[in-house]
Design an enzyme around this catalytic site. Structure first.
Site, short mmCIF file in Angstrom:
data_model
loop_
_atom_site.label_atom_id
_atom_site.label_comp_id
_atom_site.label_asym_id
_atom_site.label_seq_id
_atom_site.Cartn_x
_atom_site.Cartn_y
_atom_site.Cartn_z
N ASP A 272 0.89 -1.22 -0.10
CA ASP A 272 -0.04 0.19 -0.13
C ASP A 272 0.70 1.32 0.02
O ASP A 272 1.98 1.24 -0.18
CB ASP A 272 -1.13 0.01 1.18
CG ASP A 272 -0.35 -0.01 2.55
OD1 ASP A 272 0.88 0.30 2.52
OD2 ASP A 272 -0.91 -0.36 3.58
N LYS A 273 0.30 2.26 0.12
CA LYS A 273 0.97 3.82 -0.18
C LYS A 273 2.05 4.06 1.08
O LYS A 273 2.94 4.76 1.01
CB LYS A 273 0.12 4.71 0.10
CG LYS A 273 -0.94 4.95 1.14
CD LYS A 273 -1.82 6.06 0.60
CE LYS A 273 -2.97 6.22 1.96
NZ LYS A 273 -2.26 6.58 3.41
N THR B 18 -2.60 1.35 -13.30
CA THR B 18 -2.42 2.36 -12.68
C THR B 18 -2.49 3.71 -14.17
O THR B 18 -1.75 3.28 -15.09
CB THR B 18 -1.32 2.81 -12.05
OG1 THR B 18 -1.23 1.80 -11.12
CG2 THR B 18 -0.90 4.16 -11.37
N SER C 19 -6.07 1.20 -19.99
CA SER C 19 -6.56 2.24 -19.22
C SER C 19 -7.86 2.09 -18.29
O SER C 19 -7.97 2.60 -17.36
CB SER C 19 -6.87 3.43 -20.04
OG SER C 19 -7.70 2.96 -21.04
N PHE D 279 -9.87 -1.99 -17.34
CA PHE D 279 -9.94 -3.33 -17.36
C PHE D 279 -11.18 -3.80 -17.46
O PHE D 279 -11.59 -5.12 -17.70
CB PHE D 279 -9.22 -4.06 -16.31
CG PHE D 279 -7.79 -4.10 -16.27
CD1 PHE D 279 -7.16 -5.17 -17.19
CD2 PHE D 279 -6.89 -3.15 -15.94
CE1 PHE D 279 -5.75 -5.17 -17.26
CE2 PHE D 279 -5.38 -3.22 -16.11
CZ PHE D 279 -4.85 -3.86 -16.82
N HIS E 61 -15.58 10.77 -12.52
CA HIS E 61 -15.32 10.03 -11.56
C HIS E 61 -15.09 10.31 -9.96
O HIS E 61 -15.45 11.55 -9.65
CB HIS E 61 -13.74 9.42 -11.98
CG HIS E 61 -13.51 8.40 -13.00
ND1 HIS E 61 -13.59 9.08 -14.19
CD2 HIS E 61 -13.38 7.20 -12.97
CE1 HIS E 61 -13.40 8.05 -15.05
NE2 HIS E 61 -13.21 6.86 -14.48
N HIS E 62 -14.93 9.43 -9.11
CA HIS E 62 -14.82 9.71 -7.87
C HIS E 62 -13.80 10.73 -7.39
O HIS E 62 -12.90 10.86 -8.02
CB HIS E 62 -14.70 8.69 -6.78
CG HIS E 62 -13.48 7.71 -7.23
ND1 HIS E 62 -12.39 8.14 -6.70
CD2 HIS E 62 -13.40 6.73 -8.00
CE1 HIS E 62 -11.37 7.09 -7.38
NE2 HIS E 62 -12.09 6.20 -8.14
N LYS F 205 -9.86 10.16 -7.37
CA LYS F 205 -9.26 9.81 -8.60
C LYS F 205 -8.23 10.85 -8.62
O LYS F 205 -8.61 12.04 -8.66
CB LYS F 205 -9.97 9.57 -9.66
CG LYS F 205 -9.08 9.39 -10.93
CD LYS F 205 -10.02 8.94 -12.01
CE LYS F 205 -9.29 8.38 -13.40
NZ LYS F 205 -8.32 7.23 -12.99
N GLY G 53 -7.71 7.80 -17.79
CA GLY G 53 -6.94 7.10 -18.57
C GLY G 53 -7.77 6.58 -19.78
O GLY G 53 -7.61 6.61 -21.03
N THR G 54 -9.16 6.12 -19.23
CA THR G 54 -10.11 5.59 -20.16
C THR G 54 -10.41 6.69 -21.14
O THR G 54 -10.61 6.54 -22.39
CB THR G 54 -11.31 5.23 -19.44
OG1 THR G 54 -11.14 4.16 -18.63
CG2 THR G 54 -12.49 4.54 -20.21
#
Length: 233
Positions: free
Chosen positions: A31-32, A72, A97, A99, A131-132, A135, A141-142
Site C-alpha cells: 500500500d501507499k 494505474t 486504461s 480493465f 469519477h470519484h 481519482k 486514462g479511459t
C-alpha cells in the site's frame, strides 16, 4: 495463482475479493505506506498504485521476471520506456486504461463510430468523464484512450480540458463522490445528436477484468493489451 497486489486502495481490495473468489492466493499486498517489499512466492503482479509509484513497481517486476498487469494511469509519458525495458528483460507486461470487459467493448464501439463519422465534419464531438473525488488524474486514462481513437478519424488535432479551444476535442472532466466511472461521447450537429455512453455501477467489473487478464497472461512473454485478452479488434 499467487498474486502480488501493488496498490491496496479501493481497487486493490476489490481485486483481492474477486481473486479469492476465483481460488487465487494473495501473497503480497503493497500500500501507499509500504517503504519496501520483496517479490517472492509470486506468479503475477497486479499494479493499481499511484502515478509516481507505477514505473518503479513495473520495473521491479521485470527485474524479478514476474508478469505484471498495470491499471494505474497518469504515468503514460514513460510508457515507451517501460515497453522497451520489458523487451530488453524478456518480460511480460499488460497495461490497460480500463480493465472492465464492458469498457473494452465500448472502446471498440467508439472506434467504429469515429470511422463511420469521419466524412461528416458538420458534427462537433465532445466527451465527458465522471469519477470519484479520490481519482488523482484528469482526464481519466479511459477518456484519453477514447479521445485518441477519435482523433484518428476526426477534424481535431488534439484533446483538451479547456472548453475555450474549439479546434480541439474537449473532454469535460468531473469529480463527484462515489462515482465509479462514467464516460460519454457525443456527436452533435444542428439537426441531431448521436451519443454512446458507458456507466460503471461499481468497481467489480474493473477488478474482474484485471484478474482475468492475470489468468490469461500466465506463461506468455511480451507486451499485451485487453484486445489480446478478449481477442477483439
Amino acid at each position: 495463482m499467487k498474486i502480488a497486489l501493488l496498490g491496496y486502495g479501493k481497487m486493490g481490495k476489490t481485486i483481492e475479493q474477486i481473486a479469492l473468489q476465483r481460488q487465487h492466493d494473495i501473497t503480497l499486498k503493497v500500500d501507499k505506506d509500504t517503504e519496501s517489499y520483496v517479490l517472492e512466492n509470486v506468479d503475477v503482479a497486479i499494479d493499481f498504485s499511484t502515478p509516481d509509484a507505477a514505473v518503479d513497481n513495473i520495473t521491479n517486476c521485470f527485474n524479478h521476471n514476474i508478469p505484471v498487469i498495470s491499471g494505474t494511469t497518469g504515468w503514460l509519458e514513460h510508457y515507451d520506456d517501460v515497453v522497451a525495458l520489458c523487451k530488453e528483460k524478456n518480460g511480460t507486461f499488460l497495461y490497460a486504461s480500463n480493465f472492465s470487459l464492458g469498457v473494452n467493448i465500448f472502446f471498440e464501439l467508439n472506434q467504429k463510430l469515429s470511422q463511420l463519422m469521419v466524412n461528416l465534419p458538420e458534427y462537433d464531438i465532445s466527451m465527458e468523464e465522471i469519477h470519484h473525488t479520490q481519482k488523482l488524474d484528469a482526464p481519466s486514462g479511459t477518456a484519453i484512450t477514447l479521445a485518441e481513437d477519435i482523433l484518428k478519424n476526426s477534424k481535431y488535432g488534439t484533446w483538451t480540458l479547456d472548453a475555450a479551444k474549439p479546434k480541439d476535442l474537449h473532454i469535460n472532466s468531473k469529480r463527484i463522490d462515489d462515482v465509479p466511472g462514467t464516460h460519454e461521447v457525443a456527436y452533435k450537429s444542428s439537426v441531431d445528436t448521436i451519443e454512446i455512453k458507458h456507466t460503471a455501477h461499481n468497481r467489480d467489473g474493473f477488478a474482474l477484468g484485471a484478474v482475468i487478464a492475470a489468468e490469461w497472461i500466465a506463461g506468455k512473454k511480451g507486451v499485451f493489451s485487453m484486445k489480446d485478452v478478449l481477442n477483439i479488434g
